[in-house]
Design an enzyme around this catalytic site. Structure first.
Site, mmCIF file in Angstrom:
data_model
loop_
_atom_site.group_PDB
_atom_site.id
_atom_site.type_symbol
_atom_site.label_atom_id
_atom_site.label_comp_id
_atom_site.label_asym_id
_atom_site.label_seq_id
_atom_site.Cartn_x
_atom_site.Cartn_y
_atom_site.Cartn_z
ATOM 1 N N VAL A 112 0.835 -1.204 0.000
ATOM 2 C CA VAL A 112 0.000 0.000 0.000
ATOM 3 C C VAL A 112 0.873 1.258 0.000
ATOM 4 C CG1 VAL A 112 -1.930 -1.153 1.180
ATOM 5 C CG2 VAL A 112 -0.159 -0.054 2.560
ATOM 6 N N HIS A 128 -4.676 -4.311 -2.055
ATOM 7 C CA HIS A 128 -5.012 -3.898 -0.688
ATOM 8 C C HIS A 128 -5.121 -2.392 -0.547
ATOM 9 C CE1 HIS A 128 -3.442 -8.001 1.018
ATOM 10 N NE2 HIS A 128 -4.577 -8.096 0.360
ATOM 11 N N GLU A 224 13.133 -16.508 1.849
ATOM 12 C CA GLU A 224 12.988 -17.821 2.502
ATOM 13 C C GLU A 224 11.907 -18.637 1.798
ATOM 14 O OE1 GLU A 224 12.361 -16.014 6.301
ATOM 15 O OE2 GLU A 224 10.196 -16.310 6.185
#
Ligand code: OAD
Length: 259
Positions: A112, A128, A224
């Site tokens: 955002v 969003h 990751e």
């Protein structure tokens, strides 16, 4: 962190080389190297004792609009003081590169912070919403940050209505037009690339499966492993800014980002 393998970066570059329509989904990890914490990172300072996942909830705003709007004020102040990083610029350049070859890269973000646009990307699908505009709960009117008086919290519009950031909170629906645009991009793509997102928040978490079911190749770039890593055709374990810059270099895309 172990540096990403050259082989996986080569694979990501070839996947993009072979694609004509890419749908790219980004998350907070893309802005991490600009200095913005992700939702799972431990915050420092004043806001350290609050869980961002709890503050980004419609119930938190209903319960304590002062606290939540102060948090968003702090977040946009920080976002505005940060600069887009090499990853944002690389994505902007990739988008132009696809267009120059008659293809396209549709960028879908859960962020955002407006950093993709400042890094040169356009037509960004903001799933969003954005913290750079706020809206009045009484009139629905939208305001840019410089039109709002933030000397008291929660801020109010001239009609006296409460102002809230134009973001999507947990417990709320996504904007229909953004969701529709994202789903169309995912359905039409021949390559889906997920960058810097934990790939756990719906509906974005389902986009990779949707793209794969339609026959698209799937790639992930994250520091990751995530639930997507095992399903992806290409998984690069690395930092988005440096890997995306390397990918652009491998594709022969000129490095023109401001230094
Ligand atoms: P998360 O905070 O859940 O995940 C950030 C991801 O970025 C993690 O998987 C990190 O491993 C990865 N990451 C961090 N730094 C990185 C780097 N430099 N390079 C590559 N990867 C890196 O953020 P999102 O997935 O964006 O929703 O979260 C999705 C949504 O959940 C957010 O939009 C927000 C949230 O709670 C709402 O507020 C509604």
């Amino acid at each position: 962190m172990i540096p990403p393998s050259d082989e996986s970066i080569d694979q990501l570059a070839s996947l993009l080389q072979d694609a004509s329509h890419v749908a790219m989904l980004t998350g907070a990890g893309v802005s991490a190297e600009s200095g913005l914490s992700t939702f799972r990172d431990k915050e420092e300072g004043l806001w350290a004792k609050y869980d961002p996942l709890e503050l980004a909830h419609i119930d938190a705003f209903r319960r304590d609009p002062e606290l939540v709007t102060k948090w968003y004020h702090w977040r946009f102040t920080r976002a505005r003081s940060c600069k887009p990083n090499a990853g944002h610029f690389a994505i902007g350049r990739l988008q132009k590169w696809f267009r120059s070859r008659g293809g396209r890269l549709d960028l879908i973000t859960q962020n955002v912070d407006g950093l993709h646009q400042r890094g040169g990307a356009d037509n960004v699908i903001e799933l969003h919403g954005t913290i750079l505009t706020w809206r009045c709960l009484r009139t629905g009117e939208r305001y840019s940050l410089d039109q709002i008086d933030f000397s008291t919290f929660p801020p109010r519009s001239e009609s006296g209505g409460l102002l809230r950031p134009d973001v999507v909170w947990f417990g709320e629906m996504l904007p229909a037009d953004a969701l529709d645009a994202a789903q169309q991009a995912v359905a039409a793509c021949d390559a889906f690339v997920s960058v810097g997102t934990s790939a756990t928040v719906w509906p974005a978490a389902g986009f990779a499966d949707m793209a794969q079911a339609g026959g698209a190749a799937i790639a992930e770039l994250n520091r990751e492993t995530t639930p997507l890593s095992d399903k992806a055709d290409v998984s690069v374990l690395g930092l988005s800014a440096s890997v995306l810059r390397d990918v652009c270099r491998l594709l022969g895309i000129e490095d023109k980002e401001p230094r």
